[in-house]
Scaffold this active site. Structure first.
Site, short mmCIF file in Angstrom:
data_model
loop_
_atom_site.label_atom_id
_atom_site.label_comp_id
_atom_site.label_asym_id
_atom_site.label_seq_id
_atom_site.Cartn_x
_atom_site.Cartn_y
_atom_site.Cartn_z
N GLY A 45 3.87 4.39 -14.19
CA GLY A 45 2.60 3.06 -13.49
C GLY A 45 2.83 3.05 -12.35
O GLY A 45 2.41 2.51 -11.18
N THR A 46 3.78 4.47 -11.85
CA THR A 46 3.70 4.57 -10.22
C THR A 46 2.25 5.21 -9.59
O THR A 46 2.27 5.36 -8.11
CB THR A 46 4.83 5.54 -10.40
OG1 THR A 46 4.53 6.95 -10.65
CG2 THR A 46 6.32 4.74 -10.74
N GLY B 116 10.57 12.37 -8.52
CA GLY B 116 9.89 13.04 -9.52
C GLY B 116 8.37 13.63 -8.99
O GLY B 116 8.34 15.01 -9.04
N PRO C 12 -2.81 6.70 -0.80
CA PRO C 12 -1.90 5.19 -0.28
C PRO C 12 -2.49 4.44 -0.93
O PRO C 12 -1.48 3.20 -0.85
CB PRO C 12 -3.21 5.69 1.74
CG PRO C 12 -3.30 6.54 0.96
CD PRO C 12 -3.96 7.69 0.06
N THR D 125 -1.83 4.16 -4.39
CA THR D 125 -0.66 3.30 -5.19
C THR D 125 0.14 3.77 -5.19
O THR D 125 1.35 3.04 -4.67
CB THR D 125 -0.61 4.35 -5.69
OG1 THR D 125 -0.77 6.04 -5.83
CG2 THR D 125 -2.10 4.42 -7.12
N GLN E 45 3.65 0.17 -4.56
CA GLN E 45 4.54 1.25 -5.21
C GLN E 45 5.71 0.41 -3.85
O GLN E 45 6.72 0.21 -4.60
CB GLN E 45 5.17 2.82 -5.05
CG GLN E 45 4.72 3.04 -5.82
CD GLN E 45 5.18 2.68 -7.58
OE1 GLN E 45 6.72 3.31 -7.33
NE2 GLN E 45 5.02 2.33 -8.62
N LYS F 233 8.18 13.06 0.79
CA LYS F 233 9.55 12.77 0.54
C LYS F 233 10.48 11.81 -0.75
O LYS F 233 10.78 12.12 -0.93
CB LYS F 233 10.02 11.89 2.30
CG LYS F 233 10.71 13.19 2.61
CD LYS F 233 11.21 11.90 3.96
CE LYS F 233 11.59 12.32 6.12
NZ LYS F 233 11.97 11.90 6.29
N GLY F 234 9.07 10.75 -1.01
CA GLY F 234 9.76 10.01 -2.46
C GLY F 234 9.46 8.70 -1.36
O GLY F 234 9.99 8.14 -0.82
N GLU G 276 12.02 4.13 -4.30
CA GLU G 276 12.43 3.02 -4.40
C GLU G 276 12.98 2.45 -2.84
O GLU G 276 13.55 1.26 -2.55
CB GLU G 276 14.07 4.33 -4.89
CG GLU G 276 14.24 3.40 -6.15
CD GLU G 276 15.00 5.29 -7.06
OE1 GLU G 276 16.06 4.93 -7.74
OE2 GLU G 276 14.28 6.42 -6.64
#
Length: 713
Positions: A472-473, A514, A598, A600, A604, A666-667, A670
């Protein structure tokens, strides 16, 4: 017939907003979750979980159940196939809960003790609910508290730095002009994704096929192969659409039980978990007890830093919630000490949950920093600026980039921080007290080896195959944009296929690693394909395919401290008559590498910040000491932020590409939750003048603030 494919120079897809490529399928129902995929002759399994907290199964009275309509079999420790749980997988030793029905042991309430399989889900459930299981009970202990007996410090390992330290902590604390010494707690929290865990297993042409909802198909396939002593090539796992996971969707009992039942019955079997079952069978975030000691000069410069964290784990498997780890990156001091401790109890094993460690750890640490700023009479942002490290405080490594102060600067400007009166309890609107707070955020930015294949098709399109997972990311869409730019074509010419273990090994969707890991593999395969196509010639009907493996590239990365950073801001209103806390607005500014999509990405980050509101004000799973079971393990009893609780939330970012990454990623999965609860808690202090060191900040705790008891929880 052969076709020549042209690579028209088109770039710039990465960094522009794109709707999800599977969006139409999801809203029309064409996209199916694991429990919705139809199969001929499908049977249905229903788990039976233990009702005692510790003991052994004396008997499973299956005969009456086997006589019920539609019931096909009852599996338990006396009838189930044997599996091998003595192995080391991609992420270490498995939780023994996946070695289902291998003995009569019951280590906690909710341990799987039987599986009833029937022709329909209704028949399976009815039979499971009347199945009689008798136990020999033993005394249990589920009581978690700070510093209780049995707590220990795990051994350091490559995957876990339980304890770090430098300098003379006691001496620096004694010579500090200002000292903060506070204890904090966070409760047990649960993932509760929109899509419950579900898996279908069947044998087809000598291969085991599993349709599942998970965070990594090759990960699950490898674990199932080990458990059932199969050739890895004979196991295929697919997980095309996933409705949320947050760390909970790895190898769990339902997949193992589906395979067991399919093997016994020689027909497809599906096992779907209920919400209540998910509270014990798929992991959760452990409660934590934390102590933070900070010693500083009068100007706020840290001399002593000590963060001690404790969490519970089960007696059958060690899991460490590394809440004390955030300070190893964020703040330096002459004496610096961090430690993560655990205590085994008769409870299910916790697991990774969005920003494991950093989410609960940031609440304690960033609340303590706010307390230090108050004691020093220094603005919280200024205090953090004065304690910016030049390199990793513990590792000593250089940062790949560190733009946390840029996040605070931009966030303060947009939030109106300069107009804030630092004195607490002054702003009021009728019965509402108003306050604002801030906190820092950080999360590691890692990368892992992955493989990918990119095919130039005869019709002029391109197909990307990679064992990625989209929870869903928006990962599927991000990879489409990345592949399009790598091939220099329009995104519409790229079709990304994911979540099939037959595509080869790839990083799981976890640890905010991921998309970054998969992007490396896609970029490498696309580059190889471009070289092949540059040689000229026609495209044959089967297409031209290039494959990649990024193991060497990842292994050659230079040693640097790689993290995303951010700054969280919150404004709250506190009702002095009811104790209700309402978050009025939140702003998060992040330095999280190059943003691929941008649209999605913002989703997040906002999602993480929304979860921060839940963490600060709502989420709390309670366990009954007498029975060892949850109290109200459902959405009626487990509260989280609903629409009415979520205010205007803004998320944005500063320019922060990672120079060592092919795309600059980078990610972001979280970091949105990190620091969010602390920002809310600090805002509650600014509104009321009372510190809340125990989450969630419930109305009863706010009302106790009037009697000076709030900090005791």
């Amino acid at each position: 017939m052969t076709t020549t494919t042209s690579l028209t120079a088109v770039t710039g897809s990465v960094g522009t907003a794109h709707t999800r490529v599977e969006g139409r399928d999801k809203v029309t129902g064409a996209a199916r979750y694991a429990a919705d995929v139809p199969f001929a002759e499908l049977a249905h399994g229903w788990m039976v979980l233990s009702t005692v907290a510790r003991g052994r199964v004396r008997s499973v009275e299956s005969e009456p159940v086997l006589a019920m309509p539609g019931v096909l079999t009852v599996l338990h420790h006396g009838s189930a196939p044997r599996v091998d749980g003595d192995y080391t997988g991609v992420l270490g030793r498995p939780d023994p809960i996946v070695a289902c029905f291998q003995n009569d042991q019951v280590p906690f309430v909710g341990w799987p003790v039987a599986l009833v399989v029937a022709e329909t889900p209704e028949q399976a459930r009815e039979a499971a609910e009347v199945l009689v299981v008798r136990y020999d009970e033993e005394p249990h202990d589920v009581d978690f508290s700070a510093g209780r007996s049995g707590t220990y410090t795990p051994q350091n390992s490559p995957a876990l730095q339980a304890e770090t330290g430098k300098g003379d902590l006691d001496a620096e604390l004694a010579s500090s002009a200002v000292v903060v010494d506070s204890e904090y707690s966070t409760p047990e929290e649960h993932h509760s994704p929109m899509e419950p865990h579900a898996a279908m297993a069947r044998w087809e042409g000598g291969r085991l096929e599993v349709i599942d909802s998970n965070q990594g198909t090759t990960w699950v396939a490898d674990e199932l192969a080990k458990l059932f002593s199969l050739d890895p090539a004979s196991v295929r796992v697919r997980s095309e659409h996933v409705g949320g996971a947050f760390g909970s969707k790895g190898v769990r009992p339902h997949q193992v039980l589906a395979v067991m039942a399919a093997t016994v019955l020689d027909r497809p079997v599906r096992v779907v978990l209920t919400r209540r079952q998910m509270f014990s069978a798929v992991g959760y975030r452990s409660p934590t007890a934390q102590r933070v000691r900070l010693g500083a000069d009068a100007d706020g410069r840290l001399r002593a830093f000590d963060h001690q964290a404790q969490n519970l784990t089960s007696r059958v498997h060690e899991f460490v919630e590394q809440s004390a780890s955030m300070g190893r990156v964020m703040y330096d001091a002459d004496a610096h000490h961090t430690v993560n401790r655990v205590v085994p109890l008769d409870v299910p094993t916790p697991t990774w949950m969005r920003a494991p460690g950093e989410a609960p750890g940031s609440f304690a640490l960033e609340s303590a920093l706010d307390e230090l700023a108050e004691k020093c009479g220094i603005d919280p942002i200024v205090l953090r600026a004065r304690n910016e490290p030049a390199a990793g405080p513990v590792s000593g490594l250089p940062f790949s980039s560190r733009n946390v102060l840029a996040c605070f600067q931009e966030g303060a400007r947009r939030f109106g921080w300069a107009e804030r009166d630092p004195r607490p309890g002054l702003r009021r609107e009728g019965r509402w007290l108003l306050g604002t707070g801030t906190a820092a955020a950080t999360y590691p930015s890692g990368v892992a080896p992955s493989t990918a294949a990119v095919t130039a098709e005869a019709d002029g399109t391109f197909t990307v195959r990679i064992s990625a997972a989209d929870l869903g990311t928006g990962a599927r869409t991000a990879l489409t944009l990345i592949a399009a730019d790598a091939l220099e074509v329009e995104p519409g010419r790229v079709h990304v296929r994911i979540a099939d273990s037959d595509f080869g090994p790839a990083m799981i969707a976890g640890g905010s690693m991921g998309t970054r890991s998969w992007a490396w593999a896609v970029m490498a395969a696309a580059g190889e394909l471009r070289e092949q196509l540059a040689l000229g010639g026609d495209i044959p009907p089967q297409g031209v395919t290039a494959r990649s493996d990024t193991s060497a590239a990842v292994g050659a990365l230079s040693a640097k401290e790689r993290h995303s950073f951010g700054a969280q801001f919150a404004e709250v209103a506190v009702d002095t008559t009811s104790g209700e806390v309402r978050v009025r607005r939140m702003l998060g500014i992040f330095a999280a590498g190059r943003i691929v999509n941008p649209l999605t990405a913002r989703s997040q980050l906002v999602g993480g910040m929304t979860w921060g509101i839940s963490m600060a004000l709502h989420e709390e799973a309670a366990r009954d000491r007498a029975s060892g079971s949850h109290v109200a393990a459902d959405f009626a009893g487990y509260h989280f932020a609903a629409n009415a609780d979520v205010p205007l939330i803004e998320a944005d970012w500063v320019d922060d590409p990672d120079a060592d990454d092919p795309v600059g990623i980078k990610g972001i999965g979280e970091i949105g939750i990190v620091g969010a609860a602390a920002a809310v808690a600090n805002a509650v202090w600014h509104a009321t003048g009372v510190r809340h060191r125990n989450l969630p900040i419930r109305p009863d705790r706010v009302l106790l603030a009037g009697t000076g008891e709030a900090t005791a929880g």
